[in-house]
Design a protein around this motif. Structure first.
Motif, PDB file in Angstrom:
ATOM      1  N   ARG A  83      -5.143   9.272 -35.948  1.00  0.00           N
ATOM      2  CA  ARG A  83      -4.247   8.678 -34.954  1.00  0.00           C
ATOM      3  C   ARG A  83      -3.956   7.240 -35.380  1.00  0.00           C
ATOM      4  N   ILE A  84      -2.692   6.897 -35.475  1.00  0.00           N
ATOM      5  CA  ILE A  84      -2.297   5.537 -35.821  1.00  0.00           C
ATOM      6  C   ILE A  84      -1.327   5.027 -34.758  1.00  0.00           C
ATOM      7  N   ASP A  85      -1.705   3.971 -34.090  1.00  0.00           N
ATOM      8  CA  ASP A  85      -0.881   3.398 -33.018  1.00  0.00           C
ATOM      9  C   ASP A  85      -0.651   1.929 -33.343  1.00  0.00           C
ATOM     10  N   LEU A  86       0.574   1.607 -33.784  1.00  0.00           N
ATOM     11  CA  LEU A  86       0.874   0.263 -34.244  1.00  0.00           C
ATOM     12  C   LEU A  86       2.002  -0.372 -33.441  1.00  0.00           C
ATOM     13  N   GLU A  87       1.810  -1.649 -33.120  1.00  0.00           N
ATOM     14  CA  GLU A  87       2.864  -2.427 -32.492  1.00  0.00           C
ATOM     15  C   GLU A  87       3.538  -3.293 -33.564  1.00  0.00           C
TER      16      GLU A  87
END
Length: 201
Positions: free
Chosen positions: A193-197
């Motif tokens: 899971r990769i969650d980037l802003e």
């Protein structure tokens, strides 16, 4: 003694009569700060928290950073060589990297299976994971939060070394025009899971 006090006393006795394994399971749902506080309930509860396989630490639960670091040092020291199944650390380290590094290395030496890290450095300081981190054979679940500006090479290097990790979560911030294109070379990885802003360049 009033009726309410009698009922509370009976209830407390019933809980204290539960097996150690059940009490440890109950305490595992509490942040470590509150788990440690059960030490004062009675002799039955004395040091029960030290057998809990989970450690959950957040510096926002403490009035100041010094108090937090002293607490973490004591908790890890008192537990001795007992295994740590789940280690969660959420802190604004203010550049105190050697201490943070030592805490993580202690979790690795205690055969940690799940590691949840949110280490927010002060200003532009950079926190690097301990070298031994990549050799941990017991680690199965890894969550890394607040990673700032990771690049392709860093992610690929990370994935190639974390051979035992099966579940990986990365939350962080990247540049507005940055493009990611990396290969997943982690042999055992089942969930990524990769969650980037995005942040303005």
């Amino acid at each position: 003694m009033g009726s309410k006090s009698k009922r509370a006393s009976r209830l407390q006795d019933r809980i204290s009569d539960l097996p150690d394994s059940v009490l440890c399971h109950i305490l595992s749902f509490l942040p470590t700060k509150y788990s440690v506080r059960t030490n004062v309930l009675s002799t039955r509860w004395k040091n029960m928290w030290a057998a809990v396989p989970n450690i959950d630490l957040d510096n926002e639960d403490f009035p100041n950073y010094h108090g937090f670091t002293m607490f973490v040092d004591r908790v890890l020291l008192f537990r001795g060589s007992s295994d740590i199944e789940n280690f969660r650390l959420d802190c604004h380290c203010m550049g105190d990297f050697p201490r943070i590094d030592a805490w993580i290395r202690t979790a690795i030496m205690r055969n940690v299976a799940e590691l949840d890290l949110c280490v927010e450095p002060h200003e532009q300081n950079i926190f690097e994971l301990p070298k031994g981190f990549f050799m941990c054979k017991t680690l199965r679940v890894l969550k890394l939060m607040s990673i700032r500006y990771p690049d392709n090479d860093l992610i690929e290097k990370f994935l190639s070394r974390c051979r035992a990790v099966e579940d990986l979560t990365i939350n962080g911030v990247v540049g507005e025009h940055e493009v990611w294109n990396f290969n997943n070379s982690a042999l055992g990885l089942k969930t990524l899971r990769i969650d980037l802003e995005t942040a303005p360049d």
